[in-house]
Every structure is written in C-alpha cells, then in structure tokens.
Write a protein that holds these residues in place. Structure first.
Motif, PDB file in Angstrom:
ATOM      1  N   MET A   1       0.844  -1.183   0.000  1.00 44.28           N
ATOM      2  CA  MET A   1       0.000   0.000   0.000  1.00 44.28           C
ATOM      3  C   MET A   1       0.884   1.239   0.000  1.00 44.28           C
ATOM      4  SD  MET A   1      -3.189   1.208   0.234  1.00 44.28           S
ATOM      5  CE  MET A   1      -4.189  -0.079   0.995  1.00 44.28           C
ATOM      6  N   PHE A   2       0.582   2.171  -0.904  1.00 47.90           N
ATOM      7  CA  PHE A   2       1.343   3.416  -0.950  1.00 47.90           C
ATOM      8  C   PHE A   2       0.403   4.529  -1.416  1.00 47.90           C
ATOM      9  CE2 PHE A   2       3.951   6.608  -3.150  1.00 47.90           C
ATOM     10  CZ  PHE A   2       4.859   6.916  -2.143  1.00 47.90           C
ATOM     11  N   GLY A   3       0.338   5.601  -0.644  1.00 46.81           N
ATOM     12  CA  GLY A   3      -0.495   6.739  -1.023  1.00 46.81           C
ATOM     13  C   GLY A   3      -1.952   6.392  -1.189  1.00 46.81           C
ATOM     14  N   GLY A   4      -2.416   5.401  -0.419  1.00 42.70           N
ATOM     15  CA  GLY A   4      -3.812   5.010  -0.512  1.00 42.70           C
ATOM     16  C   GLY A   4      -4.126   4.058  -1.644  1.00 42.70           C
ATOM     17  N   SER A   5      -3.105   3.681  -2.442  1.00 41.35           N
ATOM     18  CA  SER A   5      -3.306   2.765  -3.563  1.00 41.35           C
ATOM     19  C   SER A   5      -2.580   1.456  -3.302  1.00 41.35           C
ATOM     20  CB  SER A   5      -2.804   3.383  -4.876  1.00 41.35           C
ATOM     21  OG  SER A   5      -3.518   4.564  -5.174  1.00 41.35           O
TER      22      SER A   5
END
Length: 340
Positions: free
Chosen positions: A323-327
């Motif tokens: 998960m990164f930046g909500g994605s």
C-alpha cells in the motif's frame, strides 16, 4: 527494488577480451543502471529504419491519449534521471552478456534471473494454465487453477502452442516453459552474446530443441506468427531508451504482427502497472482505429471486419502487494492480451 548481479570472480577470460565499444561502459555505470532499474530486458533497440521511426514519431505527436513516456511504476512526478537509462542501449546488454558468458565458461553460472526465480516460475505456470484453458474453450475471467485437468490433457492442449520469447536473454524462461509442457519454443534477442549464452545453457540443461535466433523486435525479420508470445522485461528496457516513447509504439506495431489471431501476448513488467499496460494496448487500438478511419474503413470495422489488435484477457493476481499513497500495487505485473 535493486537487482543483484554476480560478476565473474577474477575472470581471466573477461580481462583478456579485446576492447570493444561495449567495454567503454564502466562497471560503476552498469551497477548504477542495474540498481536504479530492477528489470531484465535484452532489448533497447538501435533500429535504423527511418521510415518506421518517423511514423511512430508522427503517431506520438498526434496522439491525444496518454503517452507511454508518462508511465512509471511510481505514482510521483517522473524523475528526470529515471526517464532513460543505460539499460535502454544495446551496448549495455552486449557488455553484460560478454561478462556472463565469461562467468559461465569459468564457473558454469547461468547468469541473472531478472525479476527472480519465483516470478519466472509463476509466469510459466500461470501461462500454461491460461493456454490450457483457452485450448479447452473456456473463457478467462478469473484466476485459473493451475492444477485443473489431468497432466496428460494439459500436455496435449499445449502441443499445438508455438511460443516465442522476445528478449530471451539467457533463455531460462523458455526452459521453464518447456518444463510446463510447451514443445515448440523459440527465443530471440538482439544481443548475440545473449543468444550464445542461451544456447550453451539449453544444450547443457537438456533443452536442445529450443530454437534461438538473433533478432531485434523493433526490426524483426521473423515471418512466422506464434500462438503465444512472452515478454519478460523487454518492453521495460525499450522504454528506457532516450527515444523510448517512439520505440514503444514501434514495439506494439511489431508484436501485433507476431501474435497469431486467437493467440495471446503475455507481458511481465516492473516499470508499468497492469492498468498502464492495458492503457498502452488501448492506445494501440486507437491508433489502428484512427488509421482505419483515414482509410475509409470505419464501416467495415464497426461490422467486425477489422477489430482492434488486442484486448485484455487476464493478469497474475498472486504477486505480493503493498500500500502506498492510498493505492494498492505490486512491484511486478504480468498481463495477458488476446490477439483478435
């Protein structure tokens, strides 16, 4: 995600090589390139076909869709230093495979497995399941069970599949496909050193039936169409060339001529997500649609006489995600497209 590369250990053979243009690339340069771009590709074409290059440039400048140069596995603004890399040049790969050949001759090492052995095995087994499912007339709308059907039936289904690995490198993916039951296997690479290494390894490992040819995907001389075409990292490296956006257009035009109607293209990438690869195919279809309109064949296309070259079929869902930046994403994407 950095790639780890084993260099020859005090290899006299490597030191004794006559200097070539490839030797002008320092070990430090190679290390920086490999650490910056964790991909395995054996293309980054130096195509001299001016007309095709000009056609691709014109298509790129006229495009209203998202350009290939915008693609990145990271969702931040592109880093100027990350747009191109030495991995986009043939000289890099010629030097790399000269080293790996020397390493093989002295130590018997097969060389790197880019993306790792786990990804390579996943690609091979998942591709087998996909091809078996298609042979049995099933629609592919979900993850396939690689154990479905009997082994004998799977092998029979795969016997009719001609397979081409573009940018084959050391050819280990072809060996893995052979273990899965594929028989008609061909590998191409524009680096003679890569093909030389792949031949040594296939003969040593008992896969002498694999055909290996020197060929540039961007200026391919192949006249045969294949039911299965696989690409593990080749499109990535093409995109790292200074003319990457143009060359990616040329790549899609070439690949669309190599995949037989009803066949599939399986691309594995660490620089493009599944959605970005699907977008590139949509861009290709738009270009073909635009060309059809200019030629006055839109009516024929709407009637089904000239369908888009590719459509999305399936993708590997078993890679680890983060998960990164909500994605949610993964470091590697493997996507299959059906040739209409």
């Amino acid at each position: 995600m950095a790639a780890i590369r084993l260099l020859p250990e005090d290899s006299d053979a490597a030191q004794a090589r006559a200097l070539t243009a490839a030797d002008l690339i320092s070990d430090d340069d190679r290390s920086v390139a490999a650490d910056s771009w964790s991909i395995k590709s054996d293309y980054g074409s130096t195509l001299d076909d001016d007309q095709r290059h000009a056609d691709a440039a014109e298509a790129l400048s006229a495009a209203t869709f998202r350009a290939a140069s915008d693609y990145s596995s990271d969702k931040e603004e592109p880093d100027a230093e990350a747009v191109t890399s030495m991995l986009g040049f043939q000289s890099y790969w010629d030097a790399t495979y000269a080293d790996e050949l020397a390493n093989f001759r002295e130590h018997g090492h097969a060389g790197e497995i880019w993306f790792g052995a786990d990804v390579m095995e996943t690609v091979a087994s998942w591709t087998k399941s996909l091809c078996t499912d298609i042979s049995q007339g099933h629609l592919v709308n979900q993850v396939l069970d690689s154990k479905s059907g009997t082994v004998e039936q799977s092998d029979k289904d795969l016997s009719s599949w001609s397979a081409l690995d573009i940018g084959t490198g050391n050819g280990l993916l072809l060996q893995e496909l052979a273990k899965q039951g594929f028989c008609d296997l061909t590998g191409t690479d524009y680096s003679e050193g890569a093909i030389d290494l792949a031949r040594h390894l296939s003969n040593r490992d008992g896969f002498s039936n694999i055909k290996l040819l020197v060929d540039d995907i961007l200026d391919t001389k192949l006249e045969r169409k294949y039911k299965l075409v696989v690409d593990k990292g080749t499109l990535d490296a093409i995109g790292l060339h200074p003319d990457g956006p143009i060359k990616r257009i040329m790549y899609w035009d070439s690949v669309s001529r190599l995949v037989a109607p009803g066949g599939i293209l399986v691309i594995t990438s660490c620089n493009s997500t599944k959605d970005e690869l699907v977008q590139e195919v949509d861009n290709l279809n738009q270009r073909r649609d635009g060309a059809s309109q200019e030629a006055g064949t839109l009516v024929d296309q709407e009637a089904g006489g000239n369908p888009p070259p590719f459509r999305y079929l399936d993708h590997v869902r078993s890679y680890p995600t983060f998960m990164f930046g909500g994605s949610v994403g993964s470091r590697v994407a493997t996507v299959a497209f059906l040739r209409n």
